[in-house]
Design a protein around this motif. Sequence first.
Motif, PDB file in Angstrom:
ATOM      1  N   GLY A 243       0.793  -1.224   0.000  1.00 33.28           N
ATOM      2  CA  GLY A 243       0.000   0.000   0.000  1.00 33.28           C
ATOM      3  C   GLY A 243       0.824   1.272   0.000  1.00 33.28           C
ATOM      4  N   LYS A 244       2.077   1.159   0.400  1.00 32.16           N
ATOM      5  CA  LYS A 244       2.954   2.329   0.451  1.00 32.16           C
ATOM      6  C   LYS A 244       4.396   1.885   0.275  1.00 32.16           C
ATOM      7  CE  LYS A 244       0.166   5.203   3.602  1.00 32.16           C
ATOM      8  NZ  LYS A 244       0.121   5.879   4.936  1.00 32.16           N
TER       9      LYS A 244
ATOM     10  N   GLU B 158       4.613  -0.659  -2.632  1.00 31.99           N
ATOM     11  CA  GLU B 158       3.971   0.076  -3.715  1.00 31.99           C
ATOM     12  C   GLU B 158       4.904   0.175  -4.913  1.00 31.99           C
ATOM     13  OE1 GLU B 158       2.153   4.537  -4.693  1.00 31.99           O
ATOM     14  OE2 GLU B 158       2.657   3.980  -2.623  1.00 31.99           O
TER      15      GLU B 158
ATOM     16  N   ASP C  86      -5.176   2.256   1.055  1.00 30.42           N
ATOM     17  CA  ASP C  86      -3.918   2.371   0.329  1.00 30.42           C
ATOM     18  C   ASP C  86      -3.817   1.359  -0.811  1.00 30.42           C
ATOM     19  OD1 ASP C  86      -2.902   4.485   1.875  1.00 30.42           O
ATOM     20  OD2 ASP C  86      -2.236   3.106   3.428  1.00 30.42           O
TER      21      ASP C  86
ATOM     22  N   ARG D  11      -5.929   2.525  -3.658  1.00 29.04           N
ATOM     23  CA  ARG D  11      -5.312   3.655  -4.359  1.00 29.04           C
ATOM     24  C   ARG D  11      -4.229   3.189  -5.323  1.00 29.04           C
ATOM     25  NH1 ARG D  11      -0.617   5.686  -3.705  1.00 29.04           N
ATOM     26  NH2 ARG D  11      -0.306   4.689  -1.665  1.00 29.04           N
TER      27      ARG D  11
END
Length: 323
Positions: free
Chosen positions: A27-28, A32, A58, A61
């Motif tokens: 998610g990050k 990511e 996240d 996204r």
Amino acid sequence: MAGYSPDSDQPDRRDDSDRVVVVTGAGKGLGEAFAKAWASRGARVVVSNRRRAGAADDAGRVVDEIRSAGGQAIAEYSDMADPGAGEAVVGAALKAFGRLDAVIANAGTSGPARKLTQGSLADFRDVMETNFFSNIALAEAAQAPLQASPSGRFLLISSSAGLYGVRGRAPYAASKGALNAFAMSLASEWRRDGVGVNILAPYAATRMTDAPDLDPALAAAIAPANVGAVAVWLSSAACRQSGEIWVSGAGWLRRAQMVEGRGATAAPDLSAEEVQALAETLRGLEKLRGFAGAEAAFADLIRECQAARAAPAQSADKGSEPA
């Protein structure tokens, strides 16, 4: 370790254009970056990241951004420390895309930043649950699909803390050290099935390493995206290595390995003081050697010991020969 060579009847799918890749903790930060790097190459990606109540989505996204760029991805929301999470994330890949070719096990936690005497055993258990045990469960769930793939790959994201330790982060360092040993063992076990297993220890500016006084130029140099290509290579069909540790950050790449230096005979009848004196002559790490597993290291020590014991006898035999 000898280079990893899958069976000759396995096709060499170097373009990876239809590869199915699971990335946990995606998610990050690093996860990511790994997910987007794979999606940009045409792979179909499972973006796995836990979602806490009231928190931002996240994983969703990242999936939206991948799809907006023309890629294929789905979101998966398991907390990898929960029972059944490994099966859930692998099941999501199989349900959405029909198979699984690579896993990048990136989900992790840094744990508390404090010295050992200021913490508790619970700190170790919590960190080990996410950084170590969850990856065992993920490997177990992914084993069969990866073995069915023409080029199954399992990449564990570790840390130099697992190689050298780090002050104030003993639980984190211990979990990554355990992860490294697990990966080396797994590489040996899965080699016959054509599944490559490697470790990436990245240096990157992420939420886990965030520091208010980090120099902006350094932060840019160690951006997670700068490690994306390395993760893609290590989990690609083109990567024929297995059981290796690679360190990368700021556009730099180097290999790491546990090594042993030269040896000398330490006879059982030596005193502790004599052993100490001998050890002082061996503190340097000349003639470094690495081994493909503890068995190989043990066999090498026995061979060296036997050779050293045979040398005096051979010298004596030569001395008794007629001129």
